[in-house]
Design a protein around this motif. Structure first.
Motif, PDB file in Angstrom:
ATOM      1  N   GLN A  45     -12.310  -3.677   3.229  1.00  0.00           N
ATOM      2  CA  GLN A  45     -11.838  -3.245   1.901  1.00  0.00           C
ATOM      3  C   GLN A  45     -12.656  -3.941   0.843  1.00  0.00           C
ATOM      4  OE1 GLN A  45     -10.069  -0.876   0.773  1.00  0.00           O
ATOM      5  NE2 GLN A  45      -8.157  -1.463  -0.202  1.00  0.00           N
ATOM      6  N   SER A  90      -6.266   3.164  -0.074  1.00  0.00           N
ATOM      7  CA  SER A  90      -5.148   2.992  -1.009  1.00  0.00           C
ATOM      8  C   SER A  90      -4.167   1.988  -0.400  1.00  0.00           C
ATOM      9  CB  SER A  90      -4.442   4.332  -1.235  1.00  0.00           C
ATOM     10  OG  SER A  90      -3.788   4.736  -0.040  1.00  0.00           O
ATOM     11  N   VAL A  91      -3.258   1.491  -1.218  1.00  0.00           N
ATOM     12  CA  VAL A  91      -2.239   0.555  -0.723  1.00  0.00           C
ATOM     13  C   VAL A  91      -1.427   1.237   0.385  1.00  0.00           C
ATOM     14  CG1 VAL A  91      -0.090  -0.617  -1.389  1.00  0.00           C
ATOM     15  CG2 VAL A  91      -2.119  -0.770  -2.857  1.00  0.00           C
ATOM     16  N   GLU A  92      -1.135   2.521   0.189  1.00  0.00           N
ATOM     17  CA  GLU A  92      -0.344   3.257   1.193  1.00  0.00           C
ATOM     18  C   GLU A  92      -1.123   3.353   2.506  1.00  0.00           C
ATOM     19  OE1 GLU A  92      -0.916   4.371  -1.962  1.00  0.00           O
ATOM     20  OE2 GLU A  92       1.062   3.714  -2.657  1.00  0.00           O
ATOM     21  N   LEU A 138      -8.351  -0.143  -7.391  1.00  0.00           N
ATOM     22  CA  LEU A 138      -6.969   0.318  -7.209  1.00  0.00           C
ATOM     23  C   LEU A 138      -6.074  -0.067  -8.381  1.00  0.00           C
ATOM     24  CD1 LEU A 138      -6.185  -0.432  -3.442  1.00  0.00           C
ATOM     25  CD2 LEU A 138      -6.845   1.747  -4.476  1.00  0.00           C
ATOM     26  N   CYS A 164      -4.092  -2.549  -8.435  1.00  0.00           N
ATOM     27  CA  CYS A 164      -2.814  -3.106  -7.949  1.00  0.00           C
ATOM     28  C   CYS A 164      -2.934  -4.625  -7.902  1.00  0.00           C
ATOM     29  CB  CYS A 164      -2.485  -2.532  -6.576  1.00  0.00           C
ATOM     30  SG  CYS A 164      -3.694  -2.998  -5.326  1.00  0.00           S
ATOM     31  N   GLU A 171      -0.107  -6.853  -3.210  1.00  0.00           N
ATOM     32  CA  GLU A 171       0.181  -5.474  -2.735  1.00  0.00           C
ATOM     33  C   GLU A 171      -0.889  -4.978  -1.778  1.00  0.00           C
ATOM     34  OE1 GLU A 171       2.043  -2.617  -6.017  1.00  0.00           O
ATOM     35  OE2 GLU A 171       0.631  -4.066  -6.882  1.00  0.00           O
ATOM     36  N   MET A 172      -2.142  -5.333  -2.082  1.00  0.00           N
ATOM     37  CA  MET A 172      -3.240  -4.803  -1.265  1.00  0.00           C
ATOM     38  C   MET A 172      -3.366  -5.546   0.067  1.00  0.00           C
ATOM     39  SD  MET A 172      -7.023  -3.863  -2.697  1.00  0.00           S
ATOM     40  CE  MET A 172      -8.011  -5.215  -2.088  1.00  0.00           C
ATOM     41  N   THR A 173      -2.598  -6.648   0.217  1.00  0.00           N
ATOM     42  CA  THR A 173      -2.751  -7.441   1.445  1.00  0.00           C
ATOM     43  C   THR A 173      -1.408  -7.658   2.147  1.00  0.00           C
ATOM     44  OG1 THR A 173      -2.690  -9.467   0.099  1.00  0.00           O
ATOM     45  CG2 THR A 173      -4.871  -8.565   0.660  1.00  0.00           C
ATOM     46  N   SER A 210       1.418  -5.261   2.223  1.00  0.00           N
ATOM     47  CA  SER A 210       1.127  -4.028   2.978  1.00  0.00           C
ATOM     48  C   SER A 210       0.912  -4.313   4.456  1.00  0.00           C
ATOM     49  CB  SER A 210      -0.130  -3.353   2.409  1.00  0.00           C
ATOM     50  OG  SER A 210       0.081  -3.007   1.068  1.00  0.00           O
TER      51      SER A 210
END
Ligand code: PLP
Length: 346
Positions: A143, A152-154, A184, A186, A190-192, A195
């Motif tokens: 990433q 994406s975060v999802e 993103l 965010c 959130e990105m790590t 998630s």
């Protein structure tokens, strides 16, 4: 001077980080990470990631990735990663070497991204033959990806869920973490870890540091003996204060985000300018600071004759990479676009 878009690694150190190195160069400081700057860096990482985490400053991304693999994957284990991942294509077997024999199970995936379905299938496939196959223990995501795209975060969450359900840990190779995060918009949390990411190779070198990366472990229980592993690998730096000083300045006052946002803006400017070119085709969506284009070899040579520098992608004739950096000037981008316009359609 025509721009060099070969790699963000070829750009100078951000002045704020150079100044921090000079400031750190005063008097004595405890060695091997027992210094005050390293202590402060840990606090900064905890603040940025909104959690109590373990920090292992390092000087190369390969070391961070290989240590992450060794920490999570026994010699009989396997790592699922993208076929174009740095782990697989550019680390000379360091993950396999550090882990003492773990195998990389590579998967294809559009635009450099892994897909939950193929990860699930690959894990199941390894299960069919029991002890005859290496046991998948780690899923590694990059990433931003090797092709400059961003999960994406999802997407991170979905992949991490597939991994965790099958008992695998999740690693993120964040050599261009800041570029992905800015793309993103965010939070780093959130990105790590929010998630499902368990370990992160946090890169700073490409985005303005001199030589500073860190392996972050979000749950202290996963970091057992990682200190010894780092020492055994020869990566416990005695004058750690100089590595930490770079990370300290990088994280202070959101410098890292400012630098990455600039690099991303320059990439967007470049990509937008290329959209109308007849002889240059954008190959992947541009999310961060890397642009992949297809052009005729002769066209690329003309640009090189004009003095511009960029990589041809190994093994993919006609595919070229353009990378912008924290210090790329708008004028460099515009001159490149002018040169393209002058050659375009001939
Ligand atoms: C995706 C990715 N991971 C990791 C690295 C780290 O490599 P190095 O060991 O050169 O710092 C790089 C550098 O090119 C990279 O692009």
């Amino acid at each position: 001077m025509p721009a060099n878009f070969r790699s963000d690694n070829e750009n100078p150190v951000a002045p704020e980080i150079m100044e921090a190195l000079t400031r750190a160069n005063e008097g004595t400081a405890y060695s091997y990470g027992d210094d005050a700057i390293t202590e402060r860096v840990k606090d900064r990482f905890c603040e940025v990631f909104e959690t109590d985490l373990e920090v292992f400053p390092l000087v190369s991304g390969t070391a961070a990735n290989a240590l992450a693999v060794a920490q999570t994957t026994p010699p009989y284990g396997a790592v699922i990663c993208h076929q174009d991942s740095h782990l697989h294509t550019d680390e000379c077997g360091a993950p396999e070497f550090y882990s003492g024999g773990a195998k990389l199970l590579t998967l294809a995936g559009a635009s450099g991204k892994l897909e939950p379905k193929s990860v699930r299938e690959r894990i199941a496939e390894a299960g069919y033959v029991g002890d005859h196959a290496s046991k998948p223990c780690l899923l590694s995501l990059t990433q931003a990806t090797e092709f400059g795209t961003v999960y994406s975060v999802e997407e991170v969450g979905e992949l991490a869920q597939v991994a965790h359900e099958a008992g695998l840990a999740v690693h993120m190779d964040g050599a261009r973490f800041a570029n992905a995060l800015c793309s993103l918009g965010c939070s780093a949390a959130e990105m790590t870890w929010r998630s499902g990411v368990d370990l992160l190779s946090f890169g700073a070198t490409k985005n303005g540091a001199m030589m500073a990366e860190a392996l972050l472990v979000f749950d202290a229980d996963d970091a057992g003996e990682l200190g010894r592993r780092r020492k055994q690998a020869g990566h416990l730096i005695s004058k750690m204060r100089y590595v930490s000083a770079q990370l300290d300045a990088y994280l202070a006052d959101d410098l890292w985000l400012e630098l990455a946002a600039h690099a991303n803006r320059m990439a967007t400017r470049l990509a937008e300018g290329l959209e109308d070119a007849q002889d240059v085709e954008l190959v992947y969506p541009v999310h961060g600071n890397e642009i992949f284009v297809r052009m005729e070899e002769g066209f690329a040579e003309c640009l090189r004759d004009d003095g511009f520098e960029f990589y041809g992608w190994p093994g993919r004739p006609g595919l070229y990479r353009l990378v912008t950096a924290h210090c790329t000037a708008e004028s460099e981008v515009d001159e490149f676009l002018d040169a393209i316009q002058a050659l375009d359609g001939d």
